[in-house]
Design a protein around this motif. Structure first.
Motif, PDB file in Angstrom:
ATOM      1  N   GLN A 135      -2.431  37.974 146.316  1.00 58.97           N
ATOM      2  CA  GLN A 135      -2.110  37.812 147.733  1.00 58.97           C
ATOM      3  C   GLN A 135      -1.916  39.184 148.375  1.00 58.97           C
ATOM      4  N   LEU A 136      -2.329  39.327 149.619  1.00 59.45           N
ATOM      5  CA  LEU A 136      -2.199  40.594 150.330  1.00 59.45           C
ATOM      6  C   LEU A 136      -0.735  40.890 150.637  1.00 59.45           C
ATOM      7  N   ASP A 137      -0.265  42.059 150.178  1.00 61.42           N
ATOM      8  CA  ASP A 137       1.079  42.522 150.519  1.00 61.42           C
ATOM      9  C   ASP A 137       1.056  43.491 151.692  1.00 61.42           C
ATOM     10  N   TRP A 138       0.096  44.428 151.639  1.00 65.15           N
ATOM     11  CA  TRP A 138       0.023  45.443 152.690  1.00 65.15           C
ATOM     12  C   TRP A 138      -1.340  46.105 152.641  1.00 65.15           C
ATOM     13  N   TRP A 139      -1.807  46.578 153.792  1.00 66.86           N
ATOM     14  CA  TRP A 139      -3.054  47.342 153.856  1.00 66.86           C
ATOM     15  C   TRP A 139      -2.979  48.299 155.038  1.00 66.86           C
ATOM     16  N   ASN A 140      -3.782  49.354 154.975  1.00 66.69           N
ATOM     17  CA  ASN A 140      -3.739  50.343 156.054  1.00 66.69           C
ATOM     18  C   ASN A 140      -4.794  50.041 157.113  1.00 66.69           C
ATOM     19  N   ASP A 141      -4.842  50.883 158.146  1.00 64.71           N
ATOM     20  CA  ASP A 141      -5.747  50.644 159.269  1.00 64.71           C
ATOM     21  C   ASP A 141      -7.215  50.728 158.846  1.00 64.71           C
ATOM     22  N   ALA A 142      -7.526  51.642 157.908  1.00 61.55           N
ATOM     23  CA  ALA A 142      -8.913  51.774 157.444  1.00 61.55           C
ATOM     24  C   ALA A 142      -9.367  50.500 156.745  1.00 61.55           C
ATOM     25  N   ALA A 143      -8.473  49.851 156.000  1.00 57.69           N
ATOM     26  CA  ALA A 143      -8.829  48.594 155.331  1.00 57.69           C
ATOM     27  C   ALA A 143      -9.102  47.495 156.351  1.00 57.69           C
ATOM     28  N   THR A 144      -8.373  47.518 157.464  1.00 63.16           N
ATOM     29  CA  THR A 144      -8.648  46.559 158.536  1.00 63.16           C
ATOM     30  C   THR A 144     -10.071  46.739 159.060  1.00 63.16           C
ATOM     31  N   ARG A 145     -10.494  47.994 159.212  1.00 60.71           N
ATOM     32  CA  ARG A 145     -11.838  48.272 159.721  1.00 60.71           C
ATOM     33  C   ARG A 145     -12.907  47.920 158.683  1.00 60.71           C
ATOM     34  N   LEU A 146     -12.670  48.227 157.407  1.00 67.91           N
ATOM     35  CA  LEU A 146     -13.692  48.033 156.379  1.00 67.91           C
ATOM     36  C   LEU A 146     -13.788  46.589 155.902  1.00 67.91           C
ATOM     37  N   PHE A 147     -12.650  45.879 155.878  1.00 66.68           N
ATOM     38  CA  PHE A 147     -12.636  44.508 155.359  1.00 66.68           C
ATOM     39  C   PHE A 147     -12.421  43.452 156.436  1.00 66.68           C
ATOM     40  N   GLY A 148     -12.005  43.857 157.617  1.00 68.73           N
ATOM     41  CA  GLY A 148     -11.806  42.887 158.695  1.00 68.73           C
ATOM     42  C   GLY A 148     -10.530  42.076 158.561  1.00 68.73           C
ATOM     43  N   PHE A 149      -9.494  42.600 157.879  1.00 66.97           N
ATOM     44  CA  PHE A 149      -8.239  41.867 157.736  1.00 66.97           C
ATOM     45  C   PHE A 149      -7.521  41.783 159.082  1.00 66.97           C
ATOM     46  N   ASP A 150      -6.834  40.668 159.298  1.00 66.90           N
ATOM     47  CA  ASP A 150      -6.058  40.437 160.518  1.00 66.90           C
ATOM     48  C   ASP A 150      -4.577  40.488 160.159  1.00 66.90           C
ATOM     49  N   GLU A 151      -3.863  41.433 160.765  1.00 64.27           N
ATOM     50  CA  GLU A 151      -2.454  41.636 160.417  1.00 64.27           C
ATOM     51  C   GLU A 151      -1.604  40.409 160.697  1.00 64.27           C
ATOM     52  N   LYS A 152      -1.957  39.632 161.711  1.00 61.21           N
ATOM     53  CA  LYS A 152      -1.147  38.474 162.083  1.00 61.21           C
ATOM     54  C   LYS A 152      -1.442  37.253 161.214  1.00 61.21           C
ATOM     55  N   LYS A 153      -2.688  37.081 160.791  1.00 64.09           N
ATOM     56  CA  LYS A 153      -3.069  35.849 160.095  1.00 64.09           C
ATOM     57  C   LYS A 153      -3.243  36.015 158.584  1.00 64.09           C
ATOM     58  N   ASP A 154      -3.561  37.229 158.120  1.00 65.93           N
ATOM     59  CA  ASP A 154      -3.970  37.391 156.719  1.00 65.93           C
ATOM     60  C   ASP A 154      -2.861  37.833 155.788  1.00 65.93           C
ATOM     61  N   GLN A 155      -1.662  38.079 156.283  1.00 62.74           N
ATOM     62  CA  GLN A 155      -0.560  38.466 155.414  1.00 62.74           C
ATOM     63  C   GLN A 155      -0.280  37.354 154.403  1.00 62.74           C
ATOM     64  N   ALA A 156      -0.195  37.725 153.118  1.00 65.16           N
ATOM     65  CA  ALA A 156       0.077  36.805 152.001  1.00 65.16           C
ATOM     66  C   ALA A 156      -1.102  35.885 151.684  1.00 65.16           C
ATOM     67  N   GLN A 157      -2.255  36.127 152.292  1.00 61.99           N
ATOM     68  CA  GLN A 157      -3.454  35.352 151.947  1.00 61.99           C
ATOM     69  C   GLN A 157      -4.094  35.939 150.681  1.00 61.99           C
ATOM     70  N   LEU A 158      -4.780  35.080 149.912  1.00 63.67           N
ATOM     71  CA  LEU A 158      -5.512  35.555 148.742  1.00 63.67           C
ATOM     72  C   LEU A 158      -6.695  36.410 149.204  1.00 63.67           C
ATOM     73  N   ILE A 159      -6.815  37.600 148.625  1.00 63.40           N
ATOM     74  CA  ILE A 159      -7.891  38.495 149.037  1.00 63.40           C
ATOM     75  C   ILE A 159      -9.259  37.907 148.697  1.00 63.40           C
ATOM     76  N   THR A 160      -9.329  37.106 147.624  1.00 63.82           N
ATOM     77  CA  THR A 160     -10.602  36.496 147.244  1.00 63.82           C
ATOM     78  C   THR A 160     -11.019  35.379 148.199  1.00 63.82           C
ATOM     79  N   ASN A 161     -10.067  34.882 149.001  1.00 58.45           N
ATOM     80  CA  ASN A 161     -10.425  33.902 150.036  1.00 58.45           C
ATOM     81  C   ASN A 161     -10.942  34.587 151.302  1.00 58.45           C
ATOM     82  N   LEU A 162     -10.550  35.866 151.482  1.00 60.86           N
ATOM     83  CA  LEU A 162     -10.963  36.601 152.672  1.00 60.86           C
ATOM     84  C   LEU A 162     -12.246  37.386 152.422  1.00 60.86           C
ATOM     85  N   PHE A 163     -12.427  37.856 151.203  1.00 63.77           N
ATOM     86  CA  PHE A 163     -13.632  38.595 150.833  1.00 63.77           C
ATOM     87  C   PHE A 163     -14.316  37.773 149.742  1.00 63.77           C
ATOM     88  N   ARG A 164     -15.269  36.919 150.140  1.00 59.98           N
ATOM     89  CA  ARG A 164     -15.801  35.878 149.264  1.00 59.98           C
ATOM     90  C   ARG A 164     -17.051  36.301 148.481  1.00 59.98           C
TER      91      ARG A 164
END
Length: 250
Positions: free
Chosen positions: A47-76
């Motif tokens: 599960q995602l604990d924390w990521w930096n701004d560059a990871a948001t740009r490279l992986f498309g993580f959403d700080e509001k919705k993706d916290q504690a989500q499984l990374i394998t569900n977001l990057f399939r």
């Protein structure tokens, strides 16, 4: 009074320590956000604990919705999921970014704590393109130079075999023949390098019987010798096998 004064001083010390730790954490986060490489931290189950701004740009993580989500569900991507779950991270993974297929990422993962992961993602798109240009250049040069060298060598050998060639030319022609052979050897090495870089080749590796290989090569050499009838003797101290690619060893 002494008891409450002691509790008050203890509370103030705890508040100061908490503020100091909070400032340190914020400083670390600010430093990580300043990096151009993506940094992602996950817990033991991914599960995602924390990521930096560059990871948001490279992986498309959403700080509001993706916290504690499984990374394998977001990057399939199946290749990423297999790499993430194997827990063997000696070699990095190169893969396209999920936000932009034109971006090529090199991902390094480090295990820490109780199966927690620290993931570093680098944008190597420019480096990858430069490497591809280098490979294309080596391929084109090696193939384009081979034809004119073959022609030059053919004419030199014809002149050497000609009875009408002046004797004073023999030394120069022999030198030209040697240099063309040298250039052909260099081109062969370049083509071999290209062949190795174009594919992994690990699926062709295996145990090679060096005794049988050497005897086979010597038979080929005797046939190549033809009328010159060179004498070749083999002395093998052991019958060891070698792990490698038989065709390349040959």
């Amino acid at each position: 009074g002494d008891l409450f004064e002691g509790l008050y001083h203890s509370q103030q010390q705890n508040l100061k320590a908490r503020d100091r730790l909070s400032r340190m954490i914020n400083r670390v986060r600010s430093s990580a956000n300043a990096l151009r490489d993506g940094v992602v931290m996950t817990n033991a189950i991914g599960q995602l604990d924390w990521w930096n701004d560059a990871a948001t740009r490279l992986f498309g993580f959403d700080e509001k919705k993706d916290q504690a989500q499984l990374i394998t569900n977001l990057f399939r991507d199946p290749e990423f999921i297999a790499y993430f779950e194997q827990k063997q991270y000696d070699d990095p993974l190169e893969i396209n970014s999920p936000t932009d297929p034109n971006l090529i990422l090199r991902i390094h993962i480090t295990l820490f704590g109780e199966d927690e992961r620290l993931m570093l993602a680098q944008d190597i798109t420019r480096l990858h393109h430069l490497e591809q240009m280098r490979k294309d250049f080596v391929s084109n040069v090696s193939h384009e130079m081979r034809t004119p060298l073959t022609v030059i060598r053919g004419y030199v050998e014809t002149m050497l075999d000609s009875p009408d060639a002046p004797s004073r030319w023999q030394r120069a022609l022999r030198s030209m023949e040697g240099q063309t052979q040298r250039l052909e050897a260099i081109i062969s090495d370049l083509m071999l390098l290209e062949k190795y870089e174009s594919k992994d080749g690990s699926d062709m590796e295996g145990e090679v019987d060096m005794s049988a290989l050497i005897q086979s090569v010597c038979k080929d050499a005797e046939l190549y010798s033809g009328d010159r009838k060179h004498s070749i003797r083999i002395e093998l101290d052991s019958l060891s096998t070698v792990w490698g690619i038989e065709s390349q060893l040959r």
